[in-house]
Scaffold this active site. Sequence first.
Site, PDB file in Angstrom:
ATOM      1  N   CYS A 118      12.218  -0.808  -7.581  1.00 28.19           N
ATOM      2  CA  CYS A 118      10.825  -0.668  -8.002  1.00 28.19           C
ATOM      3  C   CYS A 118      10.632   0.464  -9.005  1.00 28.19           C
ATOM      4  O   CYS A 118       9.548   0.593  -9.586  1.00 28.19           O
ATOM      5  CB  CYS A 118       9.933  -0.447  -6.783  1.00 28.19           C
ATOM      6  N   HIS A 264       3.797   2.913  -8.941  1.00 28.82           N
ATOM      7  CA  HIS A 264       4.287   1.646  -8.419  1.00 28.82           C
ATOM      8  C   HIS A 264       3.332   1.193  -7.325  1.00 28.82           C
ATOM      9  O   HIS A 264       2.936   1.972  -6.457  1.00 28.82           O
ATOM     10  CB  HIS A 264       5.701   1.828  -7.867  1.00 28.82           C
ATOM     11  N   ASN A 294       2.898  -6.081  -4.204  1.00 28.62           N
ATOM     12  CA  ASN A 294       4.045  -5.329  -4.727  1.00 28.62           C
ATOM     13  C   ASN A 294       4.884  -6.249  -5.611  1.00 28.62           C
ATOM     14  O   ASN A 294       5.522  -7.176  -5.118  1.00 28.62           O
ATOM     15  CB  ASN A 294       4.869  -4.800  -3.548  1.00 28.62           C
TER      16      ASN A 294
END
Length: 337
Positions: A118, A264, A294
């Site tokens: 990520c 993020h 996500n």
Amino acid sequence: MAVEITATGSYVPEKILTNDDLAKIVETSDEWIRSHTGIGARRIARTDEAASDLACGAALNALKAACPEHPEQVAAALDLIIVATASPDYPGFPSVACIVQDRIGARNAAAFDMTAGCSGFVYALDTAACMLASGGRKRALVIGAEVLSRITDWSDRNTCILFGDGAGAVILESTSPELPEQQLRGIIRSHLGADGSGADKLIIRRGGSRSQFTAGETVAKSPYIEMDGHAVYLFAVNAVVRTIQRLLDGSGFTLGDIKRIIPHQANERIIEAAAKRLGVAAGLFFLNIGKYANTSAASVPLALDELNRTGGLAKGDIIITLGFGAGLTYGGNLIVW
């Protein structure tokens, strides 16, 4: 010389999977998911869509933003393409970046993928900026693209609620400001880090050279994401705080100078906890996790493009982009817009 973001773009699949839809698949509820993560929905790629399709969509939108009349000329002028992804079209090679390079007509660009979970886009942004700053290259396209729905265990209610598909892109350009006050532009500095001791806390165990599939083997599930949620949460909160502090130390800026932080989009509770530790309002962090969940390496550029296109950024704004995730990795970029 400065390395500036001159255009942004994004792309998300059409299909929306809401929390109520998920509640029909696993034992959960919209109220539980929202209260624990801040997520309300996520986008899911069609069966015929791969990471390169999403990446190309984001890239083309960034090229159009750079030059609406002749985006193909911007593509031809690219010197570099980096795609950050944990869900590429193919294992190992060819890279998603090479597929994108061909499809958008960037015939003069070098191309490669970056795997940093990520944090991938943040890592890729710093890599591209350094390559442009070293000379000989003028323009780069940096993309974060994920089709996490293909590596999600949809029977695991602890993880399937978290992930979605999407892509975001930016065009970087090396510039030579003429006036002293123009020198402070673009990517000012980056801080990247890793803690490989936590490698098994967020992992896809099967399919690589460590644990290959063998001929004739019968498997109950395709390779999927496994996560120790508590461990990742603690790591992420610490990583956000540490990265912001390291970016600001010696930079001449303070938290009060920062217009927006684009993190993020993993879990709204992570951001709330980090904001509390830093002593700032959670609203300083731009979040769109409610709509997209996500999307790993795609989440930062996806949020950055939304913020840019909705007028949330003005020239001269000081912003921070943040990543944290599998590896374990973390990092951030301090940017003057």
